[in-house]
Design a protein around this motif. Sequence first.
Motif, PDB file in Angstrom:
ATOM      1  N   ARG A   1      -4.728   2.237  -8.653  1.00 56.28           N
ATOM      2  CA  ARG A   1      -3.763   2.709  -8.577  1.00 56.28           C
ATOM      3  C   ARG A   1      -4.793   4.472  -8.890  1.00 56.28           C
ATOM      4  NH1 ARG A   1      -0.154   5.601 -12.707  1.00 56.28           N
ATOM      5  NH2 ARG A   1       2.092   6.034 -11.111  1.00 56.28           N
ATOM      6  N   GLU A   2      -4.361   5.269  -7.955  1.00 55.09           N
ATOM      7  CA  GLU A   2      -5.612   6.582  -7.952  1.00 55.09           C
ATOM      8  C   GLU A   2      -4.284   8.278  -7.969  1.00 55.09           C
ATOM      9  OE1 GLU A   2      -7.928   9.351  -5.619  1.00 55.09           O
ATOM     10  OE2 GLU A   2      -7.899   7.306  -5.210  1.00 55.09           O
TER      11      GLU A   2
ATOM     12  N   VAL B   1       1.154  -1.059  -0.003  1.00 57.22           N
ATOM     13  CA  VAL B   1      -0.026   0.210  -0.162  1.00 57.22           C
ATOM     14  C   VAL B   1       0.675   1.256  -0.379  1.00 57.22           C
ATOM     15  CG1 VAL B   1      -1.783   1.192   1.065  1.00 57.22           C
ATOM     16  CG2 VAL B   1      -1.919  -1.107   1.302  1.00 57.22           C
ATOM     17  N   GLY B   2       0.515   2.501  -0.639  1.00 56.68           N
ATOM     18  CA  GLY B   2       1.437   3.121  -1.175  1.00 56.68           C
ATOM     19  C   GLY B   2       0.045   4.365  -1.121  1.00 56.68           C
ATOM     20  N   VAL B   3       0.850   5.779  -0.470  1.00 55.15           N
ATOM     21  CA  VAL B   3       0.010   7.176  -0.322  1.00 55.15           C
ATOM     22  C   VAL B   3       1.816   7.984  -0.182  1.00 55.15           C
ATOM     23  CG1 VAL B   3      -0.677   8.087   1.216  1.00 55.15           C
ATOM     24  CG2 VAL B   3      -1.341   5.899   1.667  1.00 55.15           C
TER      25      VAL B   3
ATOM     26  N   LEU C   1      -1.926  10.998  -4.448  1.00 55.12           N
ATOM     27  CA  LEU C   1      -1.416   9.468  -5.110  1.00 55.12           C
ATOM     28  C   LEU C   1      -1.142   8.076  -3.943  1.00 55.12           C
ATOM     29  CD1 LEU C   1      -0.079   7.101  -7.040  1.00 55.12           C
ATOM     30  CD2 LEU C   1       2.777   8.113  -5.848  1.00 55.12           C
ATOM     31  N   ILE C   2      -2.585   7.655  -4.353  1.00 57.53           N
ATOM     32  CA  ILE C   2      -2.631   6.014  -3.889  1.00 57.53           C
ATOM     33  C   ILE C   2      -2.531   4.994  -4.830  1.00 57.53           C
ATOM     34  CG2 ILE C   2      -4.693   4.605  -2.014  1.00 57.53           C
ATOM     35  CD1 ILE C   2      -5.632   7.595  -1.735  1.00 57.53           C
TER      36      ILE C   2
ATOM     37  N   VAL D   1       4.722   7.179   0.444  1.00 57.53           N
ATOM     38  CA  VAL D   1       4.955   5.970   2.033  1.00 57.53           C
ATOM     39  C   VAL D   1       4.257   5.065   1.522  1.00 57.53           C
ATOM     40  CG1 VAL D   1       5.219   5.597   4.517  1.00 57.53           C
ATOM     41  CG2 VAL D   1       5.299   7.866   4.107  1.00 57.53           C
ATOM     42  N   VAL D   2       5.279   4.302   1.754  1.00 58.33           N
ATOM     43  CA  VAL D   2       5.142   2.700   1.185  1.00 58.33           C
ATOM     44  C   VAL D   2       5.133   1.710   2.527  1.00 58.33           C
ATOM     45  CG1 VAL D   2       5.255   0.482  -0.720  1.00 58.33           C
ATOM     46  CG2 VAL D   2       6.014   3.235  -0.786  1.00 58.33           C
ATOM     47  N   TYR D   3       3.766   0.787   2.747  1.00 52.39           N
ATOM     48  CA  TYR D   3       3.845  -0.588   2.973  1.00 52.39           C
ATOM     49  C   TYR D   3       3.980  -1.997   2.594  1.00 52.39           C
ATOM     50  CZ  TYR D   3       3.123  -2.861   7.515  1.00 52.39           C
ATOM     51  OH  TYR D   3       3.193  -4.741   8.081  1.00 52.39           O
TER      52      TYR D   3
END
Length: 399
Positions: free
Chosen positions: A78-79, A32-34, A54-55, A395-397
Amino acid sequence: MLLRLLVNIVFLLFCVNATGKATDDIYINAYVGVGYASESDNNFIHSEKDSNKLIESALNLTYEYSNNISFAGQVAYREFGEYFTDKTLRIDYAKLNYTDSFINDSEQSLSIGRIKIPSGVYNSSRDTPITRPSIIMPQSAYLDLFRNLWLSTDGVMLSSSHQLTQGIVDLTVGYGKLHIDDNFNDVTLGSETSGDWVEGNITVFDLRYNSGNLLFGLSYNHVHPEYLKVSSDTLPIYPIGNKIPSISDGDVEVSTYVAFIQYNINRFEITSEYTYRDSVVSGFTPTPPNSRPMEGYYAQLKYAATSSLNLMLRHEKFYRFAESKNGLETLIGIDPAWYNNATTSSIGFNYNIDEHWSVIADIHYVEGSGWLPPFSYQVPESVEKKHWTLAAFEVVYVF
């Protein structure tokens, strides 16, 4: 709602099993990236400022049925602004693989289903935050406006890997159907067309050599989507801003050639790619078919400053009309060269906080507006800016 559902599934899986191994035969991973992007001018990501969040997230599964048969699939979303947002959850890939060795020192693989398209160094992993070189890909080779044309294909792909004395040679050939979303229509024909694209076929060829420290190769693909107009369609008169009815169906035939090389030495990684796209547009208006090739190349340096911190430096050039690098001649004069071209210098970093968390950021200094949709504006001298910047943070998890 769909994004929230995907995120909930991802975190549920993490709570159940954080190792990524569900059983001895099934592996599950996700990310998951935001993030957010900011543009000084030109609105490459979105036609309105402050809409550049960005999501991105994905959930993938691999099932090893036997030593020869396996399944791999990924659901993604993807957004990112106006042109790069998926309309819904998408099946990124879902393929059945059969692998065997029919020749000594080699391995052959047959894949059927929805398959990622190998092209250049990064295309098959361009939407994965931890494997791409930056949040904003080098547009000279991976123009995001048309990314859905080359993400994946529904078809068949045959690969053969041959072990040499030093290194491995991989050959991949494939054939399948395209995927075209509404974004593709908006950036090519404009928002005032509502016909249907017939998603044509794609032919894939990829040859590469990898010795561990050295990777180089050639990629080729050919796509041919067709457009079926409706009576209400109007097209801009490029580049002066008026509009005319679209009086016929049309089609776009694109042949893409990519040459790439990547070399690793100590803490340095050097990557360079050259891309040439020959686009032939037919129909839409009474004008005869015309070819407008695109050309781009970049050189990129990555440096592992520490075990957790990677730095990136890149320089690239992109020509929307490769045969008119000094300006495009039209009926009313000559468009400035910077309107069709883009010269970009980029810096960035990727910091791995731990095995799950990463922080990524990059800044791009751009001269020219060649990245922008062809019909986003029709009076470039008064609307588009020659010099502009684009910054992105994420930020990516991953687990």
